[in-house]
Design a protein around this motif. Structure first.
Motif, PDB file in Angstrom:
ATOM      1  N   CYS A 243       0.676  -1.063   0.053  1.00 34.95           N
ATOM      2  CA  CYS A 243      -0.162  -0.272  -0.055  1.00 34.95           C
ATOM      3  C   CYS A 243       0.628   1.205   0.045  1.00 34.95           C
ATOM      4  CB  CYS A 243      -1.002   0.076   1.417  1.00 34.95           C
ATOM      5  SG  CYS A 243      -2.168  -0.945   1.343  1.00 34.95           S
ATOM      6  N   ASP A 244       2.468   1.290  -0.127  1.00 33.17           N
ATOM      7  CA  ASP A 244       3.274   2.209  -0.195  1.00 33.17           C
ATOM      8  C   ASP A 244       3.204   2.705   1.312  1.00 33.17           C
ATOM      9  OD1 ASP A 244       5.225   3.371  -1.610  1.00 33.17           O
ATOM     10  OD2 ASP A 244       4.101   4.496  -2.682  1.00 33.17           O
ATOM     11  N   LEU A 245       3.207   2.202   2.680  1.00 31.29           N
ATOM     12  CA  LEU A 245       2.594   2.896   3.494  1.00 31.29           C
ATOM     13  C   LEU A 245       3.959   2.107   3.874  1.00 31.29           C
ATOM     14  CD1 LEU A 245      -0.456   2.223   4.140  1.00 31.29           C
ATOM     15  CD2 LEU A 245       0.415   4.146   4.034  1.00 31.29           C
ATOM     16  N   ARG A 246       4.334   4.114   5.075  1.00 32.16           N
ATOM     17  CA  ARG A 246       5.830   3.130   5.409  1.00 32.16           C
ATOM     18  C   ARG A 246       5.786   3.611   7.085  1.00 32.16           C
ATOM     19  NH1 ARG A 246       7.499   1.404   2.060  1.00 32.16           N
ATOM     20  NH2 ARG A 246       8.318   2.268   0.149  1.00 32.16           N
ATOM     21  N   ARG A 247       4.344   3.266   8.076  1.00 28.88           N
ATOM     22  CA  ARG A 247       3.872   3.736   8.620  1.00 28.88           C
ATOM     23  C   ARG A 247       3.422   2.645   9.682  1.00 28.88           C
ATOM     24  NH1 ARG A 247       0.573   8.254  12.131  1.00 28.88           N
ATOM     25  NH2 ARG A 247       1.989   8.439  13.863  1.00 28.88           N
ATOM     26  N   VAL A 248       3.917   1.987  10.970  1.00 28.98           N
ATOM     27  CA  VAL A 248       2.193   0.973  11.515  1.00 28.98           C
ATOM     28  C   VAL A 248       2.218   1.749  12.786  1.00 28.98           C
ATOM     29  CG1 VAL A 248       1.930  -1.263  12.133  1.00 28.98           C
ATOM     30  CG2 VAL A 248       3.492  -0.665  10.209  1.00 28.98           C
ATOM     31  N   VAL A 249       0.726   2.103  12.890  1.00 32.50           N
ATOM     32  CA  VAL A 249       0.114   2.208  14.256  1.00 32.50           C
ATOM     33  C   VAL A 249      -0.776   1.214  14.484  1.00 32.50           C
ATOM     34  CG1 VAL A 249      -0.829   3.847  15.377  1.00 32.50           C
ATOM     35  CG2 VAL A 249      -0.434   4.536  13.554  1.00 32.50           C
ATOM     36  N   ASP A 250      -0.365   0.084  15.749  1.00 30.83           N
ATOM     37  CA  ASP A 250      -0.722  -0.771  16.501  1.00 30.83           C
ATOM     38  C   ASP A 250      -2.024   0.056  17.513  1.00 30.83           C
ATOM     39  OD1 ASP A 250      -1.612  -3.404  17.727  1.00 30.83           O
ATOM     40  OD2 ASP A 250       0.165  -4.130  18.146  1.00 30.83           O
ATOM     41  N   VAL A 251      -2.569  -0.227  17.545  1.00 29.21           N
ATOM     42  CA  VAL A 251      -3.819  -0.129  18.512  1.00 29.21           C
ATOM     43  C   VAL A 251      -4.399  -0.966  19.687  1.00 29.21           C
ATOM     44  CG1 VAL A 251      -6.345   1.173  18.650  1.00 29.21           C
ATOM     45  CG2 VAL A 251      -4.580   1.650  17.056  1.00 29.21           C
ATOM     46  N   GLY A 252      -4.262  -0.705  20.607  1.00 26.14           N
ATOM     47  CA  GLY A 252      -4.091  -2.233  21.709  1.00 26.14           C
ATOM     48  C   GLY A 252      -2.648  -3.123  21.570  1.00 26.14           C
ATOM     49  N   SER A 253      -1.700  -2.463  21.911  1.00 21.24           N
ATOM     50  CA  SER A 253      -0.288  -3.258  21.102  1.00 21.24           C
ATOM     51  C   SER A 253      -0.598  -3.914  22.065  1.00 21.24           C
ATOM     52  CB  SER A 253       0.755  -2.030  21.150  1.00 21.24           C
ATOM     53  OG  SER A 253       0.847  -1.052  21.525  1.00 21.24           O
ATOM     54  N   GLY A 254      -0.442  -4.099  23.307  1.00 20.32           N
ATOM     55  CA  GLY A 254      -0.040  -4.662  24.574  1.00 20.32           C
ATOM     56  C   GLY A 254       1.724  -4.210  25.188  1.00 20.32           C
ATOM     57  N   ARG A 255       2.286  -5.036  25.321  1.00 24.60           N
ATOM     58  CA  ARG A 255       3.463  -5.207  25.739  1.00 24.60           C
ATOM     59  C   ARG A 255       4.830  -4.018  24.384  1.00 24.60           C
ATOM     60  NH1 ARG A 255       0.591  -4.300  28.904  1.00 24.60           N
ATOM     61  NH2 ARG A 255       0.952  -4.641  31.084  1.00 24.60           N
ATOM     62  N   GLY A 256       3.804  -4.333  23.284  1.00 27.79           N
ATOM     63  CA  GLY A 256       4.532  -4.323  21.491  1.00 27.79           C
ATOM     64  C   GLY A 256       5.461  -5.828  21.301  1.00 27.79           C
ATOM     65  N   GLU A 257       4.548  -6.442  21.472  1.00 36.14           N
ATOM     66  CA  GLU A 257       4.824  -7.839  20.737  1.00 36.14           C
ATOM     67  C   GLU A 257       4.857  -7.973  19.429  1.00 36.14           C
ATOM     68  OE1 GLU A 257       3.236  -7.821  23.182  1.00 36.14           O
ATOM     69  OE2 GLU A 257       2.961  -8.998  24.567  1.00 36.14           O
ATOM     70  N   LEU A 258       4.056  -7.036  18.763  1.00 34.52           N
ATOM     71  CA  LEU A 258       3.605  -7.146  16.985  1.00 34.52           C
ATOM     72  C   LEU A 258       4.590  -6.359  16.636  1.00 34.52           C
ATOM     73  CD1 LEU A 258       2.379  -7.866  14.048  1.00 34.52           C
ATOM     74  CD2 LEU A 258       0.341  -6.109  15.406  1.00 34.52           C
ATOM     75  N   LEU A 259       5.005  -5.080  17.389  1.00 32.80           N
ATOM     76  CA  LEU A 259       6.383  -3.732  16.655  1.00 32.80           C
ATOM     77  C   LEU A 259       7.204  -4.886  16.779  1.00 32.80           C
ATOM     78  CD1 LEU A 259       3.909  -1.481  18.927  1.00 32.80           C
ATOM     79  CD2 LEU A 259       3.893  -1.328  16.579  1.00 32.80           C
ATOM     80  N   ILE A 260       7.679  -5.464  17.469  1.00 40.21           N
ATOM     81  CA  ILE A 260       8.763  -5.644  17.755  1.00 40.21           C
ATOM     82  C   ILE A 260       9.112  -6.650  16.216  1.00 40.21           C
ATOM     83  CG2 ILE A 260      10.957  -8.064  19.275  1.00 40.21           C
ATOM     84  CD1 ILE A 260       9.241  -6.342  21.876  1.00 40.21           C
ATOM     85  N   ALA A 261       8.604  -7.681  16.240  1.00 37.62           N
ATOM     86  CA  ALA A 261       7.744  -8.122  15.625  1.00 37.62           C
ATOM     87  C   ALA A 261       8.384  -7.821  13.747  1.00 37.62           C
ATOM     88  CB  ALA A 261       7.354  -9.734  15.188  1.00 37.62           C
ATOM     89  N   LEU A 262       7.392  -6.774  13.779  1.00 33.58           N
ATOM     90  CA  LEU A 262       7.299  -5.814  12.754  1.00 33.58           C
ATOM     91  C   LEU A 262       8.663  -5.063  12.773  1.00 33.58           C
ATOM     92  CD1 LEU A 262       3.959  -4.019  13.121  1.00 33.58           C
ATOM     93  CD2 LEU A 262       4.723  -5.165  10.741  1.00 33.58           C
ATOM     94  N   ALA A 263       9.840  -4.401  13.153  1.00 32.34           N
ATOM     95  CA  ALA A 263      10.342  -4.119  13.263  1.00 32.34           C
ATOM     96  C   ALA A 263      11.957  -5.412  12.394  1.00 32.34           C
ATOM     97  CB  ALA A 263      11.623  -3.536  14.535  1.00 32.34           C
ATOM     98  N   ASP A 264      11.008  -6.109  13.136  1.00 34.29           N
ATOM     99  CA  ASP A 264      12.731  -6.798  12.588  1.00 34.29           C
ATOM    100  C   ASP A 264      12.306  -7.698  11.093  1.00 34.29           C
ATOM    101  OD1 ASP A 264      14.218  -7.985  14.475  1.00 34.29           O
ATOM    102  OD2 ASP A 264      13.055 -10.050  14.736  1.00 34.29           O
ATOM    103  N   ALA A 265      11.448  -7.363  10.656  1.00 37.37           N
ATOM    104  CA  ALA A 265      10.141  -8.158   9.430  1.00 37.37           C
ATOM    105  C   ALA A 265      10.948  -7.140   8.698  1.00 37.37           C
ATOM    106  CB  ALA A 265       9.012  -7.774   9.511  1.00 37.37           C
TER     107      ALA A 265
END
Ligand code: SAM
Length: 281
Positions: free
Chosen positions: A51-73
């Motif tokens: 979608c040509d998007l460079r930013r991800v906003v995670d609403v209800g992100s817990g302790r950041g588990e998805l964000l950590i995995a996204l930073a890796d990906a």
């Protein structure tokens, strides 16, 4: 013992000063696809790129588990987590964080523009009114005390009745209705802050053809479903009427969506279960 409508009791039980999510992380009590491995993050990174998007906003992100995995990906992504606790320690530097009041209320300064906005099992934790049909066929508010005992209270409001008539019509005595209005307000609020974004809600859901007559309200603690007691000792959740969300575009199953993003749904070789049980799971 005093009883309160589910909406108030639930909000307090999860997001009040001693609320469940103030001191408990979802991952300590149940597993979602976010915790199951890196596949979801890889698929979402791919979706953002497509979608040509460079930013991800995670609403209800817990302790950041998805964000950590996204930073890796994809280390080039700029990431924002939003949850009711302060920024968890140890997050990568590409992860920014905002603290939310909880439930339907988002942080005043949340800017979700030009992003892939993910709400992974957020909306089912947004408290909503619970109604029950009486012997006369009328919908009344279900109240609950701190021990989890329910009582039928006063009449449902005009807005609740209008919502039920449109989205969850029933006059059969004993049926319950979980009124989606707070979820829809929360979603509309998110949508209004998300110009140029793609929004993705992933949740347990039902639609007009599949509403469960007994409702879906349940508690979770330590990996098990438990009676929903509004004392802060457990998560309290109810499935989402996804078809009622304003602006809801394509609705699909998680399986189909992930397959479209290239995630292979084939079972691993059974032999892997003996040599690497966690890898197999
Ligand atoms: C069921 S957990 C899901 C966590 C994670 N997304 C996952 O799928 O594993 C719901 C999360 O939503 C958070 N939450 C509830 N209301 C919120 C709000 N208004 N803004 C941000 N997060 C919220 C809760 O604190 C909790 O961490």
């Amino acid at each position: 013992m005093t009883s309160r409508p589910w909406l108030a009791a639930w909000q307090d039980a999860l997001y009040g000063a001693d609320g469940f999510y103030r001191s408990n992380a979802a991952a300590e009590h149940f597993r979602t696809s976010v915790h199951a491995g890196p596949l979801l993050a890889a698929a979402l990174a791919q979706l953002a790129a497509s979608c040509d998007l460079r930013r991800v906003v995670d609403v209800g992100s817990g302790r950041g588990e998805l964000l950590i995995a996204l930073a890796d990906a994809d280390p080039r992504l700029s990431l924002l987590g939003v949850d009711v606790v302060a920024r968890p320690p140890g997050l990568p530097s590409s992860v920014d964080w905002l603290v939310a009041p909880g439930g339907a209320d988002l942080p005043a300064d949340l800017d979700a523009r030009d992003a892939l906005v993910v709400a992974h099992e957020w909306l089912d934790d947004v408290p909503c009114p619970v109604l029950a049909v009486g012997d006369d066929g009328a919908l009344r508010v279900v109240e609950v005390d701190d021990d989890g005992f329910e009582h039928v209270g006063g009449d449902a409001s005009r807005d609740e009745l209008a919502w039920a008539a449109r989205w969850w019509p029933t006059t059969r005595p004993g049926d319950r209705v979980e009124v989606g209005l707070p979820r829809e307000r929360a979603w509309a609020d998110l949508l209004a802050r998300a110009d140029g974004s793609v929004l993705l809600a992933v949740d347990y859901s039902h639609d007009r053809l599949s509403r469960p007559s007994a409702g879906t309200l349940v508690g979770y603690r330590d990996g098990r479903a438990v009676p929903p007691v509004a004392d802060g000792s457990c998560d309290i959740t109810a499935h989402v009427a996804l078809d009622a969300l304003a602006g809801a575009g394509v609705r699909t199953s998680q399986r189909r969506a992930l397959q479209a993003l290239g995630v292979d749904a084939a079972r691993p070789a059974p032999a892997l279960a003996t040599t690497d049980p966690m890898g197999y799971l």
